[in-house]
Design an enzyme around this catalytic site. Structure first.
Site, PDB file in Angstrom:
ATOM      1  N   ASN A  12       8.064  -5.408  -0.560  1.00  0.00           N
ATOM      2  CA  ASN A  12       7.891  -4.265   0.338  1.00  0.00           C
ATOM      3  C   ASN A  12       6.403  -4.217   0.655  1.00  0.00           C
ATOM      4  OD1 ASN A  12       7.701  -1.899   1.744  1.00  0.00           O
ATOM      5  ND2 ASN A  12       8.964  -0.699   0.347  1.00  0.00           N
ATOM      6  N   ALA A  17       2.880  -0.710   5.092  1.00  0.00           N
ATOM      7  CA  ALA A  17       2.381  -0.758   6.477  1.00  0.00           C
ATOM      8  C   ALA A  17       1.892  -2.149   6.882  1.00  0.00           C
ATOM      9  CB  ALA A  17       1.271   0.269   6.655  1.00  0.00           C
ATOM     10  N   ARG A  20       5.396  10.711  -2.638  1.00  0.00           N
ATOM     11  CA  ARG A  20       4.903  10.532  -1.270  1.00  0.00           C
ATOM     12  C   ARG A  20       6.013  10.827  -0.257  1.00  0.00           C
ATOM     13  NH1 ARG A  20       4.560   4.581   1.382  1.00  0.00           N
ATOM     14  NH2 ARG A  20       3.771   5.207   3.403  1.00  0.00           N
ATOM     15  N   TYR A  48      10.995   8.990   1.694  1.00  0.00           N
ATOM     16  CA  TYR A  48      11.088   7.932   0.688  1.00  0.00           C
ATOM     17  C   TYR A  48      11.847   8.330  -0.580  1.00  0.00           C
ATOM     18  CZ  TYR A  48       7.594   5.907   3.763  1.00  0.00           C
ATOM     19  OH  TYR A  48       6.956   5.410   4.872  1.00  0.00           O
ATOM     20  N   PRO A  82       0.790  -1.225   0.000  1.00  0.00           N
ATOM     21  CA  PRO A  82       0.000   0.000   0.000  1.00  0.00           C
ATOM     22  C   PRO A  82       0.821   1.273   0.000  1.00  0.00           C
ATOM     23  CG  PRO A  82      -0.117  -1.125   2.128  1.00  0.00           C
ATOM     24  CD  PRO A  82       0.534  -2.062   1.172  1.00  0.00           C
ATOM     25  N   ASN A  83       0.349   2.213  -0.787  1.00  0.00           N
ATOM     26  CA  ASN A  83       0.913   3.575  -0.892  1.00  0.00           C
ATOM     27  C   ASN A  83       2.250   3.624  -1.626  1.00  0.00           C
ATOM     28  OD1 ASN A  83      -1.248   4.748   0.674  1.00  0.00           O
ATOM     29  ND2 ASN A  83      -0.344   3.706   2.417  1.00  0.00           N
ATOM     30  N   GLU A 135      12.403  -9.295   2.384  1.00  0.00           N
ATOM     31  CA  GLU A 135      11.629  -8.122   2.814  1.00  0.00           C
ATOM     32  C   GLU A 135      12.477  -6.871   2.607  1.00  0.00           C
ATOM     33  OE1 GLU A 135      10.316  -8.306   6.947  1.00  0.00           O
ATOM     34  OE2 GLU A 135      10.228  -6.122   7.057  1.00  0.00           O
ATOM     35  N   HIS A 166      12.606  -2.376   2.639  1.00  0.00           N
ATOM     36  CA  HIS A 166      12.013  -1.072   2.965  1.00  0.00           C
ATOM     37  C   HIS A 166      12.931   0.017   2.456  1.00  0.00           C
ATOM     38  CE1 HIS A 166       9.043  -3.008   5.430  1.00  0.00           C
ATOM     39  NE2 HIS A 166      10.019  -3.749   5.931  1.00  0.00           N
ATOM     40  N   ARG A 185      12.555   4.778  12.936  1.00  0.00           N
ATOM     41  CA  ARG A 185      11.333   5.580  12.814  1.00  0.00           C
ATOM     42  C   ARG A 185      10.421   5.357  14.028  1.00  0.00           C
ATOM     43  NH1 ARG A 185       8.812   5.096   7.049  1.00  0.00           N
ATOM     44  NH2 ARG A 185       7.648   6.852   7.932  1.00  0.00           N
TER      45      ARG A 185
HETATM   46  C1  DQA Z   1       7.994   1.244   4.168  1.00  0.00           C
HETATM   47  C2  DQA Z   1       8.006   1.430   5.695  1.00  0.00           C
HETATM   48  C3  DQA Z   1       6.621   1.205   6.282  1.00  0.00           C
HETATM   49  O1  DQA Z   1       6.652   1.407   7.689  1.00  0.00           O
HETATM   50  C4  DQA Z   1       5.625   2.167   5.669  1.00  0.00           C
HETATM   51  O2  DQA Z   1       4.335   1.912   6.152  1.00  0.00           O
HETATM   52  C5  DQA Z   1       5.658   2.147   4.184  1.00  0.00           C
HETATM   53  C6  DQA Z   1       6.955   2.126   3.508  1.00  0.00           C
HETATM   54  C7  DQA Z   1       9.355   1.604   3.534  1.00  0.00           C
HETATM   55  O3  DQA Z   1       9.579   1.179   2.400  1.00  0.00           O
HETATM   56  O4  DQA Z   1      10.162   2.304   4.132  1.00  0.00           O
HETATM   57  O5  DQA Z   1       4.633   2.260   3.525  1.00  0.00           O
HETATM   58  O6  DQA Z   1       7.717  -0.112   3.881  1.00  0.00           O
END
Ligand code: DQA
Length: 148
Positions: free
Chosen positions: A72, A75, A17, A22, A9-10, A96, A98, A105
């Protein structure tokens, strides 16, 4: 050799964003460069804002003969036991990733529900996290193949 990059998501909004967290580089452009740099790998890219779709992508990746997954989960990383179960249910390795360093964070981002099912975790290197994950996957696959 087919490897899938799955973004949760996102993450379709990478580049616009919260750029201070990011980055402002375009994911599509990064992916094009990655594909050029690893021309012997077929890199498939999937993104969804929905937890169930992400789970379907993991099974689909295995069913379609992919050898590994770079995930990735956004959240959902911090909440989804369903994703962990799917990662455990498939036989292909999942890395995994990020963009940000989740440990530097907010405390609610420090825990990953999915990490225990993954081959490893790469966090905090911006888009380069994906390249590092690809390198890690390729090294693992080479190691497995040399033992067969
Ligand atoms: C993320 C870190 C997550 O905590 C966050 O919710 C994201 C992006 C990252 O790539 O740093 O959406 O996965």
């Amino acid at each position: 050799m087919r490897i899938v990059v799955v973004n949760g998501p996102n993450l379709a909004r990478i580049g616009s964003r919260e750029p201070e967290i990011y980055g402002c580089a375009s994911f599509d452009r990064f992916l094009d460069d990655l594909r050029q740099g690893y021309s012997d790998v077929e890199l498939i890219y999937l993104q969804s804002n929905h937890e169930g779709a992400l789970i379907d992508y993991l099974y689909q990746a295995q069913d379609e003969g992919c050898v590994g997954i770079i995930l990735n989960a956004g959240a959902y990383t911090h909440t989804s036991i369903a994703l962990l179960d799917a990662i455990r249910a498939i036989q292909i390795p999942v890395v995994e990733v990020h963009l940000s360093n989740i440990h530097a964070r907010e405390s609610y981002r420090h825990e990953s529900r999915i990490a225990s099912g993954c081959l490893g975790v790469i966090t905090g290197f911006g888009l380069d996290s994906y390249r590092l994950a690809l390198e890690a996957l390729l090294a693992k696959l080479q190691c497995v193949n040399s033992k067969e």
